[in-house]
Every structure is written in C-alpha cells, then in structure tokens.
Scaffold this motif. Structure first.
Motif, short mmCIF file in Angstrom:
data_model
loop_
_atom_site.label_atom_id
_atom_site.label_comp_id
_atom_site.label_asym_id
_atom_site.label_seq_id
_atom_site.Cartn_x
_atom_site.Cartn_y
_atom_site.Cartn_z
N THR A 57 0.54 -0.80 0.09
CA THR A 57 0.12 -0.01 -0.11
C THR A 57 1.09 1.37 -0.13
OG1 THR A 57 -1.81 -0.93 1.44
CG2 THR A 57 -1.49 1.72 1.29
N GLN A 58 0.50 2.17 -0.81
CA GLN A 58 1.47 3.80 -0.55
C GLN A 58 0.05 4.54 -0.71
OE1 GLN A 58 3.70 4.47 -4.76
NE2 GLN A 58 2.30 2.94 -5.35
N VAL A 59 0.51 5.73 1.04
CA VAL A 59 -0.36 6.60 0.62
C VAL A 59 0.06 7.82 0.47
CG1 VAL A 59 -1.91 7.65 2.27
CG2 VAL A 59 -1.89 4.78 3.04
N SER A 60 -0.80 8.71 -1.02
CA SER A 60 -0.29 10.40 -0.58
C SER A 60 -0.08 10.85 -0.10
CB SER A 60 -0.47 10.81 -2.24
OG SER A 60 -0.07 11.88 -2.02
N ALA A 61 0.78 11.77 0.80
CA ALA A 61 0.79 12.77 1.62
C ALA A 61 0.42 13.89 1.20
CB ALA A 61 2.05 12.52 2.79
N ASP A 62 0.10 14.39 -0.15
CA ASP A 62 0.66 15.40 -0.97
C ASP A 62 1.31 16.91 -0.24
OD1 ASP A 62 -2.05 14.63 -1.87
OD2 ASP A 62 -3.19 15.29 -0.68
N THR A 63 2.57 16.11 -0.55
CA THR A 63 3.50 16.79 -0.19
C THR A 63 4.92 16.55 -0.79
OG1 THR A 63 4.86 17.54 1.79
CG2 THR A 63 4.36 15.63 2.11
N ASN A 64 6.11 17.06 -0.66
CA ASN A 64 7.30 16.85 -0.94
C ASN A 64 7.78 16.67 -0.15
OD1 ASN A 64 7.65 19.10 -0.87
ND2 ASN A 64 8.72 19.25 -2.49
N TRP A 65 7.76 16.32 1.07
CA TRP A 65 8.51 15.97 2.50
C TRP A 65 7.63 15.32 3.35
CZ3 TRP A 65 13.26 15.43 1.45
CH2 TRP A 65 14.47 15.20 2.76
#
Length: 100
Positions: A57-65
């Motif tokens: 599973t991968q969850v995007s955190a809507d950030t580049n850090w």
C-alpha cells in the motif's frame, strides 16, 4: 534504499530500493514494515518475504517532504507528518483514503 544487515558477518542486501530519502522505518510484525518515502511524499506499507520487500500500500501525503509516518493497525489509521507544510494528517483505512 532500505537494507538488511547480517549482525554476525556485517553483510547486507537491499530489501527495497527506488526510495527518495527514506525515514521512519517501523516494524509492525515479522511480515510488515512501514516507511516514509520522504522525497516522494508517500507512506508505504511493505510486505517482507525472504528478506525482500514488496510495497503493498502507498498513501500520498500531498507533500514533497513526508518527514514521518506510522500506521496503527489496531485502529486502522495512518499518521502522516508533513515536514514541508508543518502539519499532521490523520487518515483512516489501510489505503489512507479517508481523511480525519
């Protein structure tokens, strides 16, 4: 890259590569770990088998850090620490699809 090191010999082998500044490797149990793939801004749930990791599973955190992440399997939620925007994001579900 995340590696496994043999304590006796010091030999190492890759477990999971292709990551951008991985942080916060946490062991959930003998079969699963979580990793903050910091530069790609995603939290990963990784299945371990024979010293190799597969992203389940991968969850995007809507950030580049993404500085830190933790999956609480008892309560089925992710804690995502966005180091770029100074915020903590709570998501429910293994896939992190529901924001809280």
């Amino acid at each position: 890259m995340v590696i496994a090191i043999d304590r006796e010999s010091g030999d190492w082998q890759p477990v999971l590569d292709g990551l951008n500044h991985p942080h916060s490797v946490r062991v959930l149990n003998e079969d699963y770990i979580t990793i903050a793939d910091t530069g790609h801004g995603r939290a990963l749930l990784v299945h371990l088998k024979d010293r190799k990791g597969t992203i389940e599973t991968q969850v995007s955190a809507d950030t580049n850090w993404l500085q830190d992440c933790c999956y609480d399997y008892q309560h089925d939620r992710w804690f995502l620490v966005d180091g770029k925007n100074s915020r903590v994001d709570l998501r429910t579900g293994t896939a992190g699809g529901r924001k809280r």
